[in-house]
Design a protein around this motif. Structure first.
Motif, short mmCIF file in Angstrom:
data_model
loop_
_atom_site.label_atom_id
_atom_site.label_comp_id
_atom_site.label_asym_id
_atom_site.label_seq_id
_atom_site.Cartn_x
_atom_site.Cartn_y
_atom_site.Cartn_z
N MET A 130 0.38 45.89 32.14
CA MET A 130 -1.01 45.50 31.83
C MET A 130 -1.84 45.50 33.11
O MET A 130 -1.41 44.97 34.14
CB MET A 130 -1.03 44.10 31.20
N GLU A 131 -3.01 46.10 33.05
CA GLU A 131 -3.86 46.21 34.23
C GLU A 131 -4.48 44.86 34.58
O GLU A 131 -4.95 44.13 33.71
CB GLU A 131 -4.97 47.23 33.98
N ARG A 132 -4.42 44.50 35.86
CA ARG A 132 -4.93 43.21 36.31
C ARG A 132 -6.45 43.21 36.34
O ARG A 132 -7.08 44.17 36.74
CB ARG A 132 -4.41 42.93 37.73
N GLU A 133 -7.04 42.10 35.86
CA GLU A 133 -8.50 41.97 35.88
C GLU A 133 -8.99 41.78 37.31
O GLU A 133 -8.36 41.07 38.10
CB GLU A 133 -8.93 40.76 35.04
N PRO A 134 -10.12 42.40 37.70
CA PRO A 134 -10.64 42.22 39.06
C PRO A 134 -10.96 40.75 39.35
O PRO A 134 -11.45 40.04 38.47
CB PRO A 134 -11.91 43.07 39.09
N MET A 135 -10.65 40.31 40.54
CA MET A 135 -10.90 38.92 40.91
C MET A 135 -12.39 38.69 41.14
O MET A 135 -13.08 39.53 41.70
CB MET A 135 -10.14 38.58 42.20
N ARG A 136 -12.88 37.52 40.68
CA ARG A 136 -14.26 37.13 40.95
C ARG A 136 -14.30 36.50 42.34
O ARG A 136 -13.72 35.45 42.58
CB ARG A 136 -14.75 36.13 39.91
N ILE A 137 -15.01 37.14 43.24
CA ILE A 137 -15.05 36.68 44.63
C ILE A 137 -16.17 35.66 44.83
O ILE A 137 -15.99 34.63 45.48
CB ILE A 137 -15.25 37.88 45.57
N ARG A 138 -17.32 35.95 44.26
CA ARG A 138 -18.48 35.07 44.43
C ARG A 138 -19.42 35.30 43.25
O ARG A 138 -19.51 36.41 42.73
CB ARG A 138 -19.21 35.37 45.74
N LYS A 143 -36.68 39.81 39.67
CA LYS A 143 -36.30 38.88 38.61
C LYS A 143 -34.98 38.20 38.95
O LYS A 143 -34.11 38.79 39.59
CB LYS A 143 -36.15 39.64 37.28
N PRO A 144 -34.84 36.93 38.51
CA PRO A 144 -33.57 36.23 38.74
C PRO A 144 -32.46 36.84 37.90
O PRO A 144 -32.65 37.16 36.72
CB PRO A 144 -33.87 34.80 38.30
N MET A 145 -31.31 37.00 38.50
CA MET A 145 -30.14 37.54 37.81
C MET A 145 -28.91 36.70 38.19
O MET A 145 -28.81 36.22 39.32
CB MET A 145 -29.88 39.00 38.21
N TRP A 146 -28.00 36.55 37.24
CA TRP A 146 -26.71 35.94 37.55
C TRP A 146 -25.82 37.07 38.07
O TRP A 146 -25.51 38.01 37.37
CB TRP A 146 -26.09 35.29 36.32
N VAL A 147 -25.44 36.99 39.34
CA VAL A 147 -24.74 38.09 40.02
C VAL A 147 -23.28 37.70 40.25
O VAL A 147 -22.99 36.59 40.73
CB VAL A 147 -25.42 38.42 41.36
N VAL A 148 -22.37 38.60 39.91
CA VAL A 148 -20.93 38.36 40.06
C VAL A 148 -20.36 39.45 40.96
O VAL A 148 -20.45 40.64 40.64
CB VAL A 148 -20.21 38.37 38.69
N LEU A 149 -19.80 39.05 42.08
CA LEU A 149 -19.14 39.98 43.00
C LEU A 149 -17.66 40.06 42.64
O LEU A 149 -16.94 39.07 42.72
CB LEU A 149 -19.32 39.52 44.45
N LEU A 150 -17.24 41.25 42.22
CA LEU A 150 -15.84 41.51 41.92
C LEU A 150 -15.21 42.28 43.07
O LEU A 150 -15.89 42.67 44.01
CB LEU A 150 -15.72 42.32 40.62
#
Length: 353
Positions: free
Chosen positions: A1-9, A24-31
């Motif tokens: 099973m492929e590992r999900e990318p880790m959420r860094i920030r 515009k404001p955005m909820w940003v997820v660094l993978l």
């Protein structure tokens, strides 16, 4: 099973539109391999995804003179993406982690923090809702206390150490290390709320764990009637606040009106429960003139506004963009005070109700 990318920030940033000069404001997820951005934190699917392989980051980015703390991400196809952070330290933290992620991709390595901890496996029988009810039991649950710290009195709360002690004594967990993970889960699900600067800083990610097993880290049940009192610096008399939550910051700021665009001095009071920035007539009056709802908002420093007369402001401006995209412009007395307000508002926006 492929590992999900880790959420860094992850967190709110202001992002420039790809076609128009709109921010515009955005909820940003660094993978590990890219950046996802969402219209709101609660959204399940992202508005877009920026791959990091072959990308480069530039900071500081001064392409937009009126916006501060901007960084630019240039992808392999030479397309530029611009993000604005709320203050210098936040921008530098994003840039540092993005650079590290890009470097890891280029070197064929996985992203890893020095502080990464081995995961602890909780017993599958634990039910957070049932555990919360047990913790609130009047006889066998956690005792709510009146605690004092930093010239403030916290009513109907308890320490982080008390929580872990109770979890151990009730056989809910096997050791204090496991208790930290369980208490952090209770915190993230809203069964516990942080009270005071120490516990709030940890909940915002400024500590190794979101929950602290400390005697000076305070927490409370969300429906307990918690409120905070502060000592007067003049006569040491305890004053009960107008609302339940702690006053995080207060003082006078210039506020731009929505209709006439004129600027007026207002007294602002920032509380963490509810998460509102109330403003009052500085000449007096107990009733607020209005309030800015901060939950999910984005706050950033700005240098200038196109429709502002030069003699009206002194380039110590900041902007609050609410979750429903209403823009408020405020002016502090100094750049230091502006940074203090931005950090305080950002803290309440993340953890307040």
């Amino acid at each position: 099973m492929e590992r999900e990318p880790m959420r860094i920030r992850e967190g709110y940033l202001v992002k420039k539109g790809s076609m128009f000069n709109t921010w515009k404001p955005m909820w940003v997820v660094l993978l590990e391999d890219g950046i996802e951005f969402y219209k709101r934190k609660a959204d399940n699917s992202p508005k877009g995804m920026i791959p990091l392989k072959g990308s480069s980051i530039h900071s500081p980015c001064q392409d937009f003179g009126k916006r501060m703390f901007v960084f630019k991400l240039t992808v392999a196809k030479q397309q530029d993406h611009f993000f604005q952070a709320a203050y210098l330290e936040e921008r530098d933290a994003w840039v540092r982690d993005i650079k590290k992620a890009i470097h890891r991709i280029d070197g064929g390595q996985r992203f890893a923090r020095k502080s990464t901890r081995k995961s602890i496996r909780l017993p599958e029988t634990i039910n957070l809702s049932a555990l919360y009810l047990s913790m609130k039991d009047p006889e066998k649950g956690i005792k709510e206390l009146k605690l004092e710290k930093d010239k403030r009195v916290f009513n109907h709360c308890f320490t982080g150490t008390c929580v872990i002690d109770w979890l151990v004594s009730s056989s809910s967990i096997r050791n204090r290390k496991e208790g930290l993970l369980l208490a952090s889960s209770l915190l993230s699900e809203g069964y516990l709320q942080p009270a005071g600067d120490t516990s709030k800083a940890a909940a915002e990610g400024l500590s190794d764990t979101p929950f602290l097993d400390l005697s000076d880290a305070y927490y409370y049940f969300p429906d307990s009637g918690f409120f905070c009192e502060g000592y007067s610096s003049d006569d040491d008399v305890v004053l009960k606040e107008e609302f339940r939550g702690t006053i995080v910051k207060q003082g006078c700021l210039l506020k731009q009106g929505h209709r006439r665009k004129n600027w007026k001095v207002r007294k602002f009071v920032l509380r963490d429960d509810p998460a509102y920035l109330h403003y009052y007539d500085p000449a007096g009056g107990e009733e607020p003139l209005g309030a800015i709802h901060l939950r999910g908002c984005v706050v950033t420093a700005v240098e200038d506004m196109p429709d502002t007369k030069k003699y009206d402001v002194d380039n110590i401006l900041f902007e609050i963009i609410t979750a429903n995209e209403i823009h408020y412009y405020l002016q502090a007395a100094s750049s230091t005070e502006r940074t203090e307000w931005i950090k305080a508002i950002q803290s309440v926006a993340r953890t307040g109700k």
